[in-house]
Design a protein around this motif. Structure first.
Motif: not given
Ligand code: ATP
Length: 233
Positions: A216-225
């Protein structure tokens, strides 16, 4: 609604998209992010029939559209809002909007034109003005309005914020938000990863012709990489 499976794209002998899978469901806003040259635009072009897929399949709304001509894909309901806007500079705003509806055979174009100018009041103010005299942000709105005039089932935006000042980028983000609010299905390619991930229900991260992350957009925003490489924190 859109199902891409095992898509490979090459320019001559050089393969630049290496067998990707992606889906866009009805009503979703999906973003493709990643560095320059990662293969996002080539993927979009293959979907729109502007370049050939070397391998794989593209299905849209139950139809196989792999390697069909661009106009057949427009007729199937996919409209691309191209990188660099590409409005017709000598034509006025209204004529540019009408060009978006060229492939339609129904007679609701006049009411859609009104709807576009209600949605983007600046276009009404500039109705008789040559599109080339509009600011970059206004031209982007015009390009988006023109794409919507085709009444697409899937609206593809290629780098809508490219070359625009930060304040205008925010306006373009709001415009896409409004298009989402109309219930349109959107596939968005953006260098501005933060804007893309804020807008997107789901996103795919491209690296060197492959999809390396999906969420999700949120998951990727908070993904460290992603945060480190693409969001600058
Ligand atoms: P950008 O944001 O710069 O458009 P992208 O992720 O969309 O990047 P593509 O434009 O799809 O990436 O490019 C993928 C690769 O294909 C790059 O290595 C690029 O140099 C190459 N490429 C793109 N267009 C052509 C072309 N017309 N002929 C040859 N190689 C190309």
């Amino acid at each position: 609604m859109l199902e891409v499976r095992g898509l490979r794209v090459s320019y001559g002998p050089i393969e630049v998209v290496h067998g990707i899978d992606l889906d866009v469901k009805e009503g979703e806003c999906v973003a493709l992010i990643g560095a320059n040259g990662a293969g996002k635009s080539s993927t979009l072009k293959a979907i729109c029939g502007l370049i050939k897929a070397r391998d794989g399949s593209i299905r849209f709304d139950g139809q196989d559209i792999t390697n069909q001509a661009g106009h057949a894909i427009v007729r199937a309901g996919i409209t691309m809002c191209p990188e660099g806007r590409q409005v017709f500079p000598q034509m006025n705003v209204v004529k540019n909007l009408r060009m978006g509806a060229y492939a339609r055979t129904d007679d609701a174009q006049a009411s859609d034109l009104e709807e576009m100018m209600d949605m983007f009041p600046i276009l009404r103010q500039r109705a008789g003005q040559a599109a080339g005299t509009l600011s970059g942000g206004e031209q982007e709105m015009l390009a988006i309005g023109r794409a919507l005039m085709a009444r697409p089932k899937l609206c593809i935006f290629d780098e809508p914020s490219l070359g625009l000042a930060p304040k205008i980028v925010a306006e373009v983000g709001e415009t896409i938000e409004r298009v989402k609010g109309m219930g349109k299905t959107i596939l968005l390619v953006e260098q501005n990863s933060l804007m893309a991930l804020r807008l997107a229900d789901r996103a795919y991260l491209f690296e060197a012709g492959e999809i390396v992350l999906e969420g999700t957009g949120e998951e990727l925003q908070s993904h460290p990489e992603v945060a480190k490489a693409y969001l600058g924190h």
